[in-house]
Design an enzyme around this catalytic site. Sequence first.
Site, short mmCIF file in Angstrom:
data_model
loop_
_atom_site.label_atom_id
_atom_site.label_comp_id
_atom_site.label_asym_id
_atom_site.label_seq_id
_atom_site.Cartn_x
_atom_site.Cartn_y
_atom_site.Cartn_z
N ARG A 15 38.98 54.67 33.57
CA ARG A 15 39.51 55.99 33.95
C ARG A 15 41.03 55.98 33.90
NH1 ARG A 15 38.67 55.64 40.00
NH2 ARG A 15 39.49 53.57 40.48
N HIS A 238 45.17 42.19 36.81
CA HIS A 238 43.82 41.97 37.33
C HIS A 238 43.51 43.01 38.39
CE1 HIS A 238 40.61 39.20 39.25
NE2 HIS A 238 40.11 39.89 38.26
N ASP A 239 42.35 43.67 38.26
CA ASP A 239 42.04 44.78 39.14
C ASP A 239 41.98 44.39 40.61
OD1 ASP A 239 39.66 43.38 38.87
OD2 ASP A 239 38.57 45.01 37.91
N THR A 240 41.55 43.16 40.91
CA THR A 240 41.50 42.75 42.32
C THR A 240 42.90 42.55 42.88
OG1 THR A 240 39.40 41.65 41.86
CG2 THR A 240 40.45 41.15 43.95
N ASN A 298 33.77 35.26 45.33
CA ASN A 298 33.11 36.41 44.72
C ASN A 298 31.66 36.44 45.19
OD1 ASN A 298 35.52 36.64 43.33
ND2 ASN A 298 34.75 35.63 41.51
#
Length: 488
Positions: A15, A238-240, A298
């Site tokens: 998105r 990195h999205d995290t 994780n």
Amino acid sequence: MSKVWAFDLGASNGRLMLGSFDGEKINLEEIHRFPNSPVHINTHYYWDILRIFQEMKNGITKSVKMGHKDVISMGVDTWGVDFGLLSPTGELIGNPYSYRDEHFQDGMEEMLEEVSKSELFSRTGVEPAPINTICQLYTIQKKKPDLLKGAKCLLFTPNLISYFFSGVKKNEFTITSTSQLYSYKQKKWDTEMLENLNIPVDILGDITPSGTILGPTLDEINKELQIDPVQVINIAGHDTACALAALPINKKNTAFMSCGTWVLVGIQVEQPVVTEDALAWGFTNEGTLEGHYRLQKNNMGLWLIQQCHKVWEREGHGINYEEQNLLVNEAKPFQHFINPDDQTFFNPKNMVTAIQGYCINSGQTPPETKGEFLRCILESLAFKYQWVLEKLENLTNTSLEEIHMGGGGIQNHLLCQFIANATDRTVHAGPIEASAIGNALSQWIALGEIKDIQEARQIVQRSFATKTYYPQNQINFSEAYNRFLNLI
């Protein structure tokens, strides 16, 4: 009003979010969303990277048509470990492999004959796994060496896309830290280990800190999209790392949880924790926006519930979230437990029967009603996260007082409450769009409009609502947790 484009790309959808900052508060608006999943061709899984790039350009066009012509910068965050290869002339060499490609599993087994898990972990801080970049490169070198012979440059997914827009080839620290190619002690590529594994190091290139401005969008992009030049920034890729940057944590001993299909549980540390226990318990160390590390594990998240919903919908008995909450509350607590991270639940054909089978095999009466399934999942998830927090306290010799959760998973209010109950800790939940917000914050810090991460988190706290959950029913949850531990 400062406007930026935050491209937040996940392994199931992407998105474009428009971030606006007036000096006091942030506003976030979704402009464009599109599906994203690996493409299966001849036994391999690939990312359709050019279609992703085209969808991103479509999003920019849509944003401009909506009147947002004064955007000053853009940044891209994605999942970790995957990469693209460029030729000496800068051409993309094929579609990038997806970390879900099964042939990396065999490569992992072969690689571990040359280097041990403990050495990999101690040198890089990253938990050894088949999905890691080092294992992908090792497998490609063994089975498809011509791909690497023709390569001049390796770029991780967010950096590859930034190159498409800017023409600048630079890898960024947080996404690099997921690869198991990076020596945290030397703060550079682990060339000694890579050469021993016969992995070419000359293709790896430079590593930039998070928030490095690469330069303006290419003339070809500006002409095609009819935009003025926009600064392309190597944000925390990195999205995290982006999600953590957006959590308004204001106490030192606070654990973070990034919640969605997967749930990442961890704390911020100055340097990686690489003890034998950390390796045995499945922890990893990955970079933060500030150049430090996340000691995290994780874990399975809402995947279990999502897959049960798919089964019920397929059978013509789908339920909405309001019905889900009612059914959970009607079900008797603490009747069934599973280990959410058991391999049984990674990708079963039928999650409902997989849960029933696990319960039968572990000597339990299996759940039967939807409410029983849902309560079993939510309680088991909460108890597993409590186990992770206990291990984090052990590894860091700290007492974690609170939990701050972000991401789409916090919209499941029962999960948040069960986590507060199971862990006996106050839980702060918000914001939902943590990765996209962190992406935008990374850009404004790079541009000098926000001073640092501390100021950024204060702005997030002013801009987005959070919900607080306090522990309840402690005696019942404590007794049930002991039964859960005996099971797993």
